[in-house]
Design a protein around this motif. Structure first.
Motif, PDB file in Angstrom:
ATOM      1  N   THR A  57       0.844  -1.195   0.000  1.00 22.81           N
ATOM      2  CA  THR A  57       0.000   0.000   0.000  1.00 22.81           C
ATOM      3  C   THR A  57       0.886   1.254   0.000  1.00 22.81           C
ATOM      4  OG1 THR A  57      -0.079   0.168   2.406  1.00 22.81           O
ATOM      5  CG2 THR A  57      -1.784  -1.193   1.345  1.00 22.81           C
ATOM      6  N   ASP A  59       0.548   3.654   2.008  1.00 21.19           N
ATOM      7  CA  ASP A  59       0.843   3.910   3.429  1.00 21.19           C
ATOM      8  C   ASP A  59       2.080   3.146   3.901  1.00 21.19           C
ATOM      9  OD1 ASP A  59      -1.248   5.636   3.730  1.00 21.19           O
ATOM     10  OD2 ASP A  59      -2.637   4.154   4.537  1.00 21.19           O
ATOM     11  N   GLU A  60       2.292   1.969   3.312  1.00 21.20           N
ATOM     12  CA  GLU A  60       3.472   1.183   3.670  1.00 21.20           C
ATOM     13  C   GLU A  60       4.743   1.781   3.049  1.00 21.20           C
ATOM     14  OE1 GLU A  60       2.443  -3.438   4.158  1.00 21.20           O
ATOM     15  OE2 GLU A  60       1.551  -2.586   2.341  1.00 21.20           O
ATOM     16  N   SER A  63       5.778   7.431   4.949  1.00 22.26           N
ATOM     17  CA  SER A  63       5.341   7.823   6.294  1.00 22.26           C
ATOM     18  C   SER A  63       4.371   8.989   6.137  1.00 22.26           C
ATOM     19  CB  SER A  63       6.544   8.261   7.130  1.00 22.26           C
ATOM     20  OG  SER A  63       7.089   9.458   6.601  1.00 22.26           O
ATOM     21  N   SER A  64       3.697   9.364   7.220  1.00 20.49           N
ATOM     22  CA  SER A  64       2.733  10.478   7.143  1.00 20.49           C
ATOM     23  C   SER A  64       3.430  11.782   6.758  1.00 20.49           C
ATOM     24  CB  SER A  64       1.986  10.629   8.468  1.00 20.49           C
ATOM     25  OG  SER A  64       2.904  10.786   9.536  1.00 20.49           O
ATOM     26  N   LEU A  67       4.143  11.695   3.082  1.00 16.74           N
ATOM     27  CA  LEU A  67       2.896  11.912   2.335  1.00 16.74           C
ATOM     28  C   LEU A  67       2.560  13.398   2.235  1.00 16.74           C
ATOM     29  CD1 LEU A  67       0.523   9.028   3.468  1.00 16.74           C
ATOM     30  CD2 LEU A  67       1.096   9.627   1.117  1.00 16.74           C
TER      31      LEU A  67
END
Length: 201
Positions: A57, A59-60, A63-64, A67
């Motif tokens: 994904t 998200d994997e 990191s936030s 992003l």
């Protein structure tokens, strides 16, 4: 682990060279090398391709914080693309100034507004108007072509020349006492300035 480390690890686990990965993502090997060295991030489309290719994904992969950086970068790039398009269209639209009745021409005791094609007050001034307006519209066409070819690095020089041409045109219109065309040209220059300032942020 940061994105560039994860990408490198995934590539090596799948026994791919940077060149092979680049081919599968439809990007250059230089782009993959840049991502793996932590000097940049792929765009959203490339990120989706990476996610699909390695069955992970987004998200994997990110990191936030990464992003947020990616979203800000993508947003800035999109704003620049739109601004460059508007720049080109504004310059190209000056071709209309040849046909619209913006030029004051004395007619007895009053002034009649005519198009530049019908304007016959002074052949030297008329030729200067024609030259400037055609040059500006050709410059606008060149800006749009360069934008399609994605020559982003050339846009700073292009804008400077565009501002210069536009400013010369406004000064000429002021000196020859043409209020309508001066006002419209000035509004276009203000729009360009606002776009320039937004891009500089």
């Amino acid at each position: 682990m940061e994105f560039h480390e994860k990408l490198q690890q995934l590539r090596k686990q799948n026994q791919l060279t940077q060149e092979q990965l680049a081919e599968q993502l439809y990007v250059s090997r230089t782009a993959v090398s840049k991502w793996e060295s932590g000097k940049g991030y792929p765009n959203i489309e490339s990120l989706k391709c990476i996610s699909k290719l390695f069955s992970v994904t987004i998200d994997e992969l990110l990191s936030s914080d990464e992003l947020i950086v990616l979203a800000e970068t993508e947003n800035r790039i999109n704003i620049n693309k739109i601004s460059n398009l508007i720049y080109g269209l504004l310059d190209l639209s000056t071709i209309l100034f040849l046909f619209l009745p913006f030029y004051g021409q004395p007619d007895g005791s009053h002034v009649r507004f005519v198009s530049l094609i019908s304007y016959n007050e002074s052949s030297t001034i008329r030729l200067t108007y024609f030259t400037l307006l055609i040059l500006m519209s050709l410059w606008g066409a060149a800006e749009l072509i360069l934008r399609m070819l994605q020559y982003e690095n050339a846009f700073k020089t292009i804008r400077i020349f565009s501002f210069l041409l536009h400013s010369i045109a406004i000064l000429l219109f002021i000196m020859t006492r043409q209020p309508y065309i001066t006002a419209i040209s000035f509004v276009l220059l203000i729009i360009k300035t606002v776009l320039f300032v937004k891009q500089a942020k």
